[in-house]
Structures are given as C-alpha cells and as structure tokens.
Design an enzyme around this catalytic site. Structure first.
Site, PDB file in Angstrom:
ATOM      1  N   GLY A   1     -13.357 123.602  55.446  1.00 30.60           N
ATOM      2  CA  GLY A   1     -12.630 124.900  55.747  1.00 30.60           C
ATOM      3  C   GLY A   1     -11.722 124.584  56.912  1.00 30.60           C
TER       4      GLY A   1
ATOM      5  N   THR B   1      -8.686 122.710  56.602  1.00 33.77           N
ATOM      6  CA  THR B   1      -7.409 122.704  55.834  1.00 33.77           C
ATOM      7  C   THR B   1      -7.312 123.071  54.629  1.00 33.77           C
ATOM      8  OG1 THR B   1      -8.218 120.534  54.533  1.00 33.77           O
ATOM      9  CG2 THR B   1      -7.450 119.984  56.752  1.00 33.77           C
TER      10      THR B   1
ATOM     11  N   ARG C   1     -21.926 114.704  51.813  1.00 27.46           N
ATOM     12  CA  ARG C   1     -22.667 113.682  50.823  1.00 27.46           C
ATOM     13  C   ARG C   1     -23.975 113.486  51.703  1.00 27.46           C
ATOM     14  NH1 ARG C   1     -17.601 109.842  50.438  1.00 27.46           N
ATOM     15  NH2 ARG C   1     -17.216 110.450  52.572  1.00 27.46           N
TER      16      ARG C   1
ATOM     17  N   SER D   1     -12.906 101.294  40.339  1.00 31.72           N
ATOM     18  CA  SER D   1     -14.186 100.847  40.213  1.00 31.72           C
ATOM     19  C   SER D   1     -15.271 101.756  40.319  1.00 31.72           C
ATOM     20  CB  SER D   1     -14.240 100.101  41.581  1.00 31.72           C
ATOM     21  OG  SER D   1     -14.532 101.257  42.778  1.00 31.72           O
TER      22      SER D   1
ATOM     23  N   TYR E   1      -9.250 122.367  34.993  1.00 39.62           N
ATOM     24  CA  TYR E   1      -9.337 121.056  34.139  1.00 39.62           C
ATOM     25  C   TYR E   1     -10.760 120.776  34.068  1.00 39.62           C
ATOM     26  CZ  TYR E   1      -8.771 118.154  38.298  1.00 39.62           C
ATOM     27  OH  TYR E   1      -8.800 117.664  39.405  1.00 39.62           O
TER      28      TYR E   1
ATOM     29  N   LYS F   1     -16.277 118.245  38.639  1.00 39.43           N
ATOM     30  CA  LYS F   1     -15.912 119.825  38.780  1.00 39.43           C
ATOM     31  C   LYS F   1     -16.596 120.473  37.579  1.00 39.43           C
ATOM     32  CE  LYS F   1     -12.914 120.500  42.327  1.00 39.43           C
ATOM     33  NZ  LYS F   1     -13.218 121.096  43.558  1.00 39.43           N
TER      34      LYS F   1
ATOM     35  N   PRO G   1      -8.629 127.426  40.149  1.00 42.72           N
ATOM     36  CA  PRO G   1      -7.318 127.385  40.676  1.00 42.72           C
ATOM     37  C   PRO G   1      -6.393 126.445  39.943  1.00 42.72           C
ATOM     38  CG  PRO G   1      -8.728 126.696  42.787  1.00 42.72           C
ATOM     39  CD  PRO G   1      -9.475 126.401  41.254  1.00 42.72           C
TER      40      PRO G   1
ATOM     41  N   PRO H   1      -2.356 125.076  40.278  1.00 46.52           N
ATOM     42  CA  PRO H   1      -1.698 124.310  41.299  1.00 46.52           C
ATOM     43  C   PRO H   1      -1.291 125.211  42.626  1.00 46.52           C
ATOM     44  CG  PRO H   1      -0.125 124.560  39.569  1.00 46.52           C
ATOM     45  CD  PRO H   1      -1.347 125.166  39.208  1.00 46.52           C
TER      46      PRO H   1
ATOM     47  N   ARG I   1      -1.753 113.401  47.333  1.00 45.19           N
ATOM     48  CA  ARG I   1      -2.813 112.511  46.462  1.00 45.19           C
ATOM     49  C   ARG I   1      -2.324 112.624  45.094  1.00 45.19           C
ATOM     50  NH1 ARG I   1      -5.831 114.123  50.629  1.00 45.19           N
ATOM     51  NH2 ARG I   1      -7.019 112.322  51.911  1.00 45.19           N
TER      52      ARG I   1
END
Ligand code: HXC
Ligand code: NAP
Length: 279
Positions: A17, A19, A67, A105, A147, A162, A188, A190, A199
C-alpha cells in the site's frame, strides 16, 4: 459517484500500500471514510505514504515481508490492536520482471511466486482463520492480472503465481461463503506505475505498441481502479463473491479475438472489398 461515507467504519489493510496502485486505492478508501493500514517491506516508503495520506484519516503502517508468515501474523496482530478489528484485506503486494523464461533461475521463480502467491495465501489464511474464529464477516480483494487467465510469455513466474491467486479467490469464495467471507479479484490491464513500468516496459516503443492494442486507446487511470476496488469492498457488492473483474480498456478481448487485427484495414480497403462483393 460514491457516497462520502461509503466505507465509514471499515478497517482496510492493503499489502503493497506504500506505492502505485496500492497507494491509489488507500487514498480513495480514506476519502470514502475507511480507516487504513498499509504494509510493504520498506518502512521509509510506508512512513512517507502514511504521512502524505494521513491528513484525510488515520493511517497505520508496519514494515512486513508477506513471504514471512511470522511477519504476516505480527502485522495482523498490530492492525487488530490499533483499530480493534480488520474488515477488509487487499492483497496487492507483488513482484514482477520480464525475461525469456529459459534465462531464469529457480530462485527467480521463487522470488515472484513467494511474493505473489505465498504472500497472498499467508495473509488470506491467517486473517480468514481470525474472522472464522471470532464469527466476524470479512472481505478479501486480490489484485490479479488479465494474463492470469490467458497466460503470457516473458512474465511466466508472475502469470503462474497470479493464476494461483485467481484459483484461491474462487476456491475460498466457495468454501468460506458460509462464514460470511467474500473474496473477489480485480484483473487490471496496463496502469502506469513506477514499480511496474520500470520493470516491464523496457523501451518507449513497447509503451506505444501497448496503447495501440487497447480499444479505448489509452492506459488506465489509478483512480478508475481505486473506484472499482471501493465498490467491490463496499456493502453494495455484498452479493458478489468468487469473481474476477477485468479493468483493461478492452485490451484482453481485443487480444483474444482472431479478427480484431482487421482494425489495421483502412476505409479504402473496406470500400474496395464492398465494391468487389457487389460486382
Ligand atoms: C531475471 C531476475 C530479475 C530480472 C531478479 N531476478 N530480477 N531474473 N530478470 N529482472 C532473479 C535474481 O537474479 C535472483 O536469482 C532472484 O530473481 C531473486 O532476486 P532478488 O533480487 O534477491 O529478489 P528480491 O530482493 O526478493 O526482489 C524481488 C523482485 C524485485 C521481484 C526481483 O523486482 C522487487 O522487489 N519487486 C517488487 C515490486 C515490483 O516488482 N512491482 C511490479 C509489480 S507489476 P539468482 O538465481 O540470481 O539468485 C505486476 C503486474 C504488471 O505485477 C502487469 C502490467 C500490465
Ligand atoms: P508497485 O508500485 O511496484 O507495487 C508493488 C508493491 O508490493 C510495492 O509497494 C512493494 O513494496 C510491495 N511488495 C513487494 N514485495 C513485497 C513483499 N515481499 N512483502 C510486502 N510487500 C511487498 O506496482 P503496482 O503497479 O502498483 O502493482 C500493484 C498491484 O497491481 C500488483 O499486484 C500488480 O501485480 C498489479 N498489477 C499492476 C498492473 C499495472 O499495470 N501497474 C497491471 C496488472 C496488475 P516494497 O518494495 O516496499 O515491499
């Protein structure tokens, strides 16, 4: 569009939350009367966001790596202590990058699946148990992607993670509806954010191409996604659960339709085809 007190009395936690879209959702939820908690790994980013948004209503933050189940537990304890309850969990934290998959990897897969899928599972499982144990209803909103359903090359760790998030959303909506817990996801298209664009859009040419494939001719505005999220977590959406709502300007249906490339044909070509047909 919304009543000013749409979310009054609701305590909302947004992971990631500090950014981008998480921040935009937080800002909108505050405007609509919610009390807000935000989490992410970087305390300084959270502190700045909490400070900037805090004028509207109270904002609590705690540095958390989703995580880490121990950190998730500690976050949920802290939110409960601060506000006395949590009504809405928004699983928005994510990681992503673009790469040919054969260059990755197993640790690159672990990094993305850890944040997106494990992080979402840990937060949802821990908070779900708390709601069930205390006989409280709850709402989970997961931020997926378009996607997740179609699959996509070059973002394969994100796509598989996802897709797992979408499956979690539907599965738990079926299982936990009896406890008054609703789960939905937003997919969403773009929406330019520093985190995603730095990125995922390596060249300006790619950005231009992307817009060209969106029927509505533009990328999304953060507030548009925040408004959809506000509706989905509000009581007006009380009968919606287990669904994935797409907000992408038509990008995914355009990509799916075999003949949508006919967009490229000029009116002159269509005129010529029509004349040939009438001959
Ligand atoms: C290939 C990469 C890589 C890259 C990292 N790795 N970046 N491999 N290409 N660009 C590999 C590393 O080499 C390493 O493997 C492993 O991944 C772990 O890397 P770390 O740097 O240790 O990971 P970590 O510190 O956990 O950082 C996670 C991260 C980082 C995902 C790599 O970018 C991050 O923190 N992102 C958070 C924000 C974010 O990604 N936002 C975008 C969300 S947009 P080895 O084998 O070398 O040890 C989104 C959907 C957008 O999700 C859809 C747009 C339409
Ligand atoms: P962003 O600004 O990079 O947001 C990602 C957030 O997740 C950051 O605040 C980051 O904060 C946090 N995060 C990453 N790893 C974490 C971890 N291990 N633990 C806790 N927090 C972590 O990107 P965004 O574009 O706003 O993305 C928000 C959501 O929208 C994501 O779920 C993304 O997949 C989805 N989405 C975005 C787009 C788009 O076009 N922007 C499209 C489809 C889907 P820290 O780095 O401080 O931890």
């Amino acid at each position: 569009m919304f009543e000013q007190d749409l979310l009054a009395g609701k305590v909302v936690l947004i992971t990631g939350g500090g950014t981008g879209l998480g921040r935009a959702m937080g800002e909108r939820f505050l405007e609509l009367g919610a009390k807000l908690a935000i989490a992410g790994r970087r305390a300084e980013v959270l502190a700045q966001t909490a400070n900037e948004l805090g004028a509207l209503n109270e904002v609590f933050f705690q540095a958390t790596d989703v995580r880490r189940p121990d950190q998730v537990e500690s976050l949920l304890d802290a939110v409960a202590e601060r506000f006395g309850r949590l009504n809405v969990l928004v699983n928005n934290a994510a990681g992503n990058f673009v790469s040919p998959t054969e260059r990755l990897s197993h640790r690159a897969f672990d990094a993305i699946i850890g944040i997106v899928l494990h992080g979402t599972v840990y937060c949802t499982l821990e908070q779900g148990k708390r709601w069930i144990k205390s006989h409280q209803p709850g709402v989970v909103l997961n931020i997926a992607t378009t996607y997740a359903q179609s699959g996509s090359g070059y973002v394969v760790p994100s796509a598989v993670a996802k897709a797992g998030v979408v499956s979690l959303t539907k599965s738990l909506a079926a299982e936990w509806g009896k406890y008054g817990i609703r789960l939905n996801a937003i997919a969403p298209g773009p929406f330019p954010t520093e985190g995603a664009w730095s990125r995922l859009m390596p060249t300006p040419e790619l950005k231009r191409k992307l817009t060209g494939r969106i029927p509505l001719g533009r990328v999304g505005e953060h507030r548009e996604l925040a408004n959809l999220a506000s509706y989905l977590i509000s009581d007006y959406a009380a009968y919606i659960t287990g669904d994935v709502i797409t907000i992408d300007g038509g990008e995914s249906v355009w990509n799916a339709g075999e003949f949508n490339i006919l967009d490229e044909l000029s009116q002159d070509v269509w005129d010529a085809l029509e004349r040939a047909r009438q001959r």
